[in-house]
Design an enzyme around this catalytic site. Structure first.
Site, PDB file in Angstrom:
ATOM      1  N   GLU A  12      53.148 110.976  55.753  1.00 23.91           N
ATOM      2  CA  GLU A  12      54.922 110.829  56.214  1.00 23.91           C
ATOM      3  C   GLU A  12      55.722 112.261  56.601  1.00 23.91           C
ATOM      4  O   GLU A  12      55.358 112.844  55.566  1.00 23.91           O
ATOM      5  CB  GLU A  12      55.738 110.006  54.867  1.00 23.91           C
ATOM      6  N   ARG A  17      46.479 110.002  41.169  1.00 21.85           N
ATOM      7  CA  ARG A  17      47.172 110.419  41.958  1.00 21.85           C
ATOM      8  C   ARG A  17      46.832 112.337  41.556  1.00 21.85           C
ATOM      9  O   ARG A  17      47.179 112.169  39.382  1.00 21.85           O
ATOM     10  CB  ARG A  17      48.825 110.261  42.439  1.00 21.85           C
ATOM     11  N   LYS A  67      58.640 115.153  46.935  1.00 22.21           N
ATOM     12  CA  LYS A  67      59.036 115.234  48.232  1.00 22.21           C
ATOM     13  C   LYS A  67      60.816 115.678  48.013  1.00 22.21           C
ATOM     14  O   LYS A  67      61.074 116.238  48.315  1.00 22.21           O
ATOM     15  CB  LYS A  67      58.942 114.829  49.241  1.00 22.21           C
TER      16      LYS A  67
HETATM   17  P1  ATP Z   1      56.681 110.678  47.445  1.00 25.10           P
HETATM   18  O1  ATP Z   1      56.431 109.921  46.942  1.00 25.10           O
HETATM   19  O2  ATP Z   1      57.030 112.824  46.844  1.00 25.10           O
HETATM   20  O3  ATP Z   1      57.752 110.649  48.392  1.00 25.10           O
HETATM   21  P2  ATP Z   1      54.072 110.766  48.947  1.00 25.10           P
HETATM   22  O4  ATP Z   1      53.207 110.952  48.025  1.00 25.10           O
HETATM   23  O5  ATP Z   1      54.620 109.309  49.633  1.00 25.10           O
HETATM   24  O6  ATP Z   1      55.315 111.611  49.110  1.00 25.10           O
HETATM   25  P3  ATP Z   1      52.727 110.970  51.762  1.00 25.10           P
HETATM   26  O7  ATP Z   1      53.113 111.772  52.104  1.00 25.10           O
HETATM   27  O8  ATP Z   1      53.024 109.340  51.828  1.00 25.10           O
HETATM   28  O9  ATP Z   1      53.565 111.268  50.407  1.00 25.10           O
HETATM   29  O10 ATP Z   1      51.086 110.823  51.246  1.00 25.10           O
HETATM   30  C1  ATP Z   1      50.037 110.843  52.222  1.00 25.10           C
HETATM   31  C2  ATP Z   1      49.435 111.245  51.446  1.00 25.10           C
HETATM   32  O11 ATP Z   1      48.901 111.365  50.503  1.00 25.10           O
HETATM   33  C3  ATP Z   1      49.296 109.481  50.729  1.00 25.10           C
HETATM   34  O12 ATP Z   1      47.349 108.425  50.523  1.00 25.10           O
HETATM   35  C4  ATP Z   1      49.520 109.779  48.882  1.00 25.10           C
HETATM   36  O13 ATP Z   1      48.753 108.876  48.391  1.00 25.10           O
HETATM   37  C5  ATP Z   1      48.133 111.058  49.183  1.00 25.10           C
HETATM   38  N1  ATP Z   1      49.117 111.726  48.223  1.00 25.10           N
HETATM   39  C6  ATP Z   1      50.015 111.530  47.656  1.00 25.10           C
HETATM   40  N2  ATP Z   1      50.251 112.772  46.261  1.00 25.10           N
HETATM   41  C7  ATP Z   1      49.224 112.770  45.892  1.00 25.10           C
HETATM   42  C8  ATP Z   1      49.238 113.138  44.562  1.00 25.10           C
HETATM   43  N3  ATP Z   1      49.689 113.486  43.489  1.00 25.10           N
HETATM   44  N4  ATP Z   1      48.260 113.215  43.972  1.00 25.10           N
HETATM   45  C9  ATP Z   1      47.012 112.374  44.879  1.00 25.10           C
HETATM   46  N5  ATP Z   1      47.058 112.311  45.871  1.00 25.10           N
HETATM   47  C10 ATP Z   1      48.561 112.374  46.494  1.00 25.10           C
HETATM   48 MG    MG Z   2      54.190 107.675  50.500  1.00 21.36          MG
END
Ligand code: ATP
Ligand code: MG
Length: 565
Positions: free
Chosen positions: A38, A264, A274
Site C-alpha cells: 500500500e 511475518r 507503518k
Molecule cells: P501496516 O500493517 O504496518 O500498515 P502492511 O504490512 O499492511 O503495513 P503493506 O504495504 O500492505 O503494509 O504490505 C505489503 C506486503 O508486505 C504485504 O503482502 C504484507 O503481507 C507484506 N509484509 C508487511 N509486513 C511484513 C512483515 N513484517 N513480514 C513479512 N511480510 C510483510
Molecule cells: Mg496491508
C-alpha cells in the site's frame, strides 16, 4: 544428486505447494506471484522478507512477480512513497519488468464484478450507519443480526449502487455488502462491506470515483485479473481466506488464484508498523524515513547494509507457518558476514591521543604498504604515511593496566599495525585535569612491517594514523533505536523505550588520508572498530561523513557457540 525426499525436505512449504502444482499442471505450469504494497509509507525489513519471497519464487520457477500498488485508500497515499518503493525493490536486486500495476486501474472492472454479485443476489446496498453495522455484526460468541436492507430487491440494489457511483449520496450514507452469513463463526463472513462512499480525490483516478472498493474485495480480484497463481500474504489474513475464496467463487473470474499465508517477520528491538514508523518521523525522533536507525530499507541502505546481506538474512530465516521473533543479532551477523568479504580495511582513530616516537628521525615520513583486505587477495594494497607523531585510541593506553590488558602501557611493547614495534616510555598530562594528552614511546627501527628480526612476539596490535597526514571527519555511532526487546510492552507506549544513546556523534575522528576521497555509499572496516559507510546525505566531495553500520562484536556467533550449534 539429491533424491526426491531430500529435495522436498529442503524446500519451504510454499515451494512444496508450487512444485506440487507444477507437477499437477494446476495453473497450466505458470507461477505468478505479486508484491502488493500500500503506497502509504516506506518499505521496511519485513517487506524485504516478502519481496525476497515473492520475487525469489518467480525467479526460481521461471515465473514472474508483479509489483502491484494496493491503492484503495485514497487519503493516505502519496507519490513519494511510490518512488521510494520502486527504488527499494530494485536496490534489493529485483525487477518487475513490465508488470507494474495499480489496484485503481481495475476500478471499472471491480465495479462490474460488484454489479454481477448484485444481479446474482449475492450483494446488497445497506443503509445502516457504520455504528449500526458494527452493532449488528455481533461478536465471536454472539451471532450477528441481519440488516433490514438485506432483503432489498435486486432492481433496487442495482439502482442504489448506480446512484452511489454517480455521487448522489454523502459519505457513509450507504455501503455495498456481500450477502453471505450473519451467523458465521468467522466475523469476516458476516456480510462484509465491499464498497464504501468516500467523496475524496484519488492520486490516480482524481474525482472519477466517489466510491472505493474494500481490500477484501479488491485483492482477490486484482490477483485474478493479473493471472496471479500463488497469492502469498502474512498470517493475519488467514481468517480472510474464506472471504477471498468466496469472492473468487461468486465473481467467477477467468483465473482462480489461491491465497497462502506465511509468518511475518518480527525483529526484537524494532518496530515495524507503518503507523509507528510514521510517528517516529513526524514527531522528529529520527532524521526522516531514511535515518540509519530506522528499519526501513532506505534507512538500512544509508546505514551501510547491503542487498546481499538482506537476501542472505531472508534465506536464513526461511518461511514458516508460525509467528516468531527473530533476534536482530542474526541480521547484524549477515551484514558482517557480507562486509567482511568485501569491505576494505582502513585505520581510523575515533577517540585520539597523541603518540610521540622520541627516537624516530625528526621530519621523516615513510609510506608503508598496507593490504586492503586479507579476505580478498584481489583487493590489493595501498600506501599509508607513517611519522614520529601519531594518534592512537585513548583506550589503547593505560597507565596502570589490569592483568588482561595487552595494549600499550608504560614499559610495554606492542605492534603498530602495518608499521613498527613501539614501547611506551612516559606520558604528558593536562596539569588542570590530570588527563593524559600525549604518550611517549620508542620504536624498534628493525621491525618495519610489524615483524622483528629476533622474532620476539607481542600480545597487542593497535591501529594508528599519522598526526600530520590524518584527515578529520564526523563519525556517527549508531546503536539500536530501542532499549527494549519488545518496544512498548512495558508502558504501552513504544516511545518510552527509545534508546537515548542510539546516536553518538564524534565530531572529529582522525582518519587515514586515503579516506578523503571516499564516496557516498562506500563501506570500510575501520580496523578494530567496526564497519562504516559514507553517508549519502551529509557527505560532500572531499568531506566524507561516516555512519557506523555495525560493530565487530558478533553477538549472534557467540550465542550460537553458547548453544552449541
Ligand atoms: P501496516 O500493517 O504496518 O500498515 P502492511 O504490512 O499492511 O503495513 P503493506 O504495504 O500492505 O503494509 O504490505 C505489503 C506486503 O508486505 C504485504 O503482502 C504484507 O503481507 C507484506 N509484509 C508487511 N509486513 C511484513 C512483515 N513484517 N513480514 C513479512 N511480510 C510483510
Ligand atoms: Mg496491508
Amino acid at each position: 544428486m539429491m533424491d526426491n525426499n531430500e529435495k522436498s525436505a529442503s524446500l519451504n512449504f510454499i515451494e512444496r505447494i508450487i512444485e506440487e502444482d507444477l507437477a499437477n499442471n494446476k495453473h497450466g505450469g505458470r507461477v505468478v506471484t505479486r508484491f502488493p504494497p500500500e503506497p502509504n509509507g516506506y518499505l521496511h525489513i519485513g517487506h524485504a522478507k516478502s519481496i525476497c519471497l515473492n520475487f525469489g519464487l518467480a525467479r526460481k520457477y521461471s515465473g514472474r512477480c508483479h509489483l502491484r500498488y494496493d491503492d484503495t485508500n485514497p487519503e493516505k497515499e502519496e507519490q513519494e512513497y511510490i518512488d521510494s518503493i520502486e527504488e527499494d525493490v530494485r536496490w534489493l536486486g529485483f525487477d518487475w519488468g513490465e508488470h507494474k500495476y495499480f489496484a485503481s486501474d481495475y476500478f471499472e472492472e471491480l465495479y462490474q464484478f460488484a454489479v454481477k454479485l448484485i444481479k446474482k443476489g449475492k450483494a446488497y446496498v445497506d443503509s445502516l450507519s457504520p455504528e449500526e453495522i458494527r452493532e449488528y455484526r455481533g461478536t465471536l460468541t454472539k451471532p450477528g443480526r441481519e440488516s433490514p436492507d438485506r432483503s432489498r430487491s435486486i432492481e433496487e440494489n442495482l439502482e442504489l449502487f448506480e446512484k452511489m457511483r454517480a455521487g448522489e449520496f454523502e459519505d457513509g450514507e450507504y455501503v455495498l455488502r456481500a450477502k453471505i452469513d450473519m451467523a458465521s463463526g468467522n466475523l469476516n463472513m458476516r456480510d462484509p462491506a465491499l464498497y464504501r462512499i468516500k467523496r475524496v480525490q484519488h492520486h490516480r483516478t482524481g474525482e472519477t470515483w466517489p466510491i472505493y472498493p474494500m481490500y477484501d474485495f479488491t485483492h482477490p480480484l486484482s490477483d485474478a485479473l493479473e493471472g496471479v497463481t500463488h497469492s502469498i500474504c502474512t498470517l493475519e489474513f488467514e481468517d480472510h481466506r474464506p472471504l477471498y475464496d468466496w469472492v473468487i467463487q461468486e465473481c467467477e473470474p477467468e483465473y482462480r488464484p489461491q491465497q497462502y499465508e506465511f509468518a511475518r517477520l518480527n525483529l526484537n528491538y524494532t518496530v515495524m508498523s507503518k503507523r509507528k514508523l510514521l510517528r517516529l518521523v513526524k514527531e522528529g525522533y529520527v532524521d526522516g524515513w531514511d535515518d540509519p536507525r530506522m528499519p526501513t530499507i532506505s534507512g538500512i541502505r544509508r546505514r551501510g547494509y547491503t542487498p546481499q546481506a538482506i537476501r542472505d538474512f531472508a534465506d536464513r530465516i526461511g518461511v514458516a507457518k508460525a509467528n516468531s521473533t527473530i533476534d536482530i543479532a542474526l541480521l547484524e551477523h549477515c551484514v558482517r558476514d557480507d562486509l567482511n568479504a568485501r569491505a576494505p580495511r582502513v585505520m581510523a582513530v575515533l577517540d585520539p591521543i597523541k603518540l610521540v616516537i622520541d627516537n624516530y628521525p625528526q621530519g621523516q615520513v615513510e609510506w608503508l604498504e598496507a593490504e586492503n583486505n586479507p579476505e580478498d587477495p584481489q583487493a590489493g594494497s595501498r600506501k599509508i604515511p607513517f611519522s614520529g607523531q601519531l594518534y592512537i585510541e585513548r583506550d589503547d593506553f593505560m597507565e596502570e593496566p589490569p592483568k588482561k590488558f595487552f595494549r600499550l602501557a608504560p614499559g610495554r611493547e606492542i605492534r603498530l599495525k602495518h608499521a613498527y614495534y613501539v614501547t611506551a616510555t612516559s606520558v604528558e598530562k593536562d596539569p588542570q585535569t590530570g588527563e593524559i594528552t600525549t604518550v611517549h614511546c620508542e620504536y624498534d627501527p628493525h621491525s618495519r612491517g610489524g615483524w622483528t628480526e629476533d622474532g620476539r612476539k607481542v600480545k597487542g596490535t593497535c591501529h594508528w594514523v599519522s598526526a600530520a597526514h590524518a584527515i578529520e571527519a564526523p563519525v556517527n555511532l549508531y546503536d539500536h533505536l530501542f532499549t527494549a526487546e519488545n518496544p512498548g510492552e512495558r508502558t504501552g507506549n513504544f516511545i518510552d523505550d527509545l534508546n537515548p544513546d542510539s546516536l553518538k556523534v564524534i565530531q572529529k575522528a582522525k582518519l587515514e588520508p586515503s579516506l578523503q576521497e571516499a564516496e557516498a555509499g562506500q563501506i570500510f572496516q575501520f580496523m578494530r572498530k567496526g564497519y562504516f559507510c559514507v553517508d549519502g546525505t551529509h557527505s560532500r566531495p572531499g568531506q566524507p561523513v561516516f555512519n557506523r553500520t555495525v560493530t565487530l562484536k558478533d553477538t549472534w556467533a557467540k550465542l550460537k557457540k553458547k548453544m552449541g550449534v
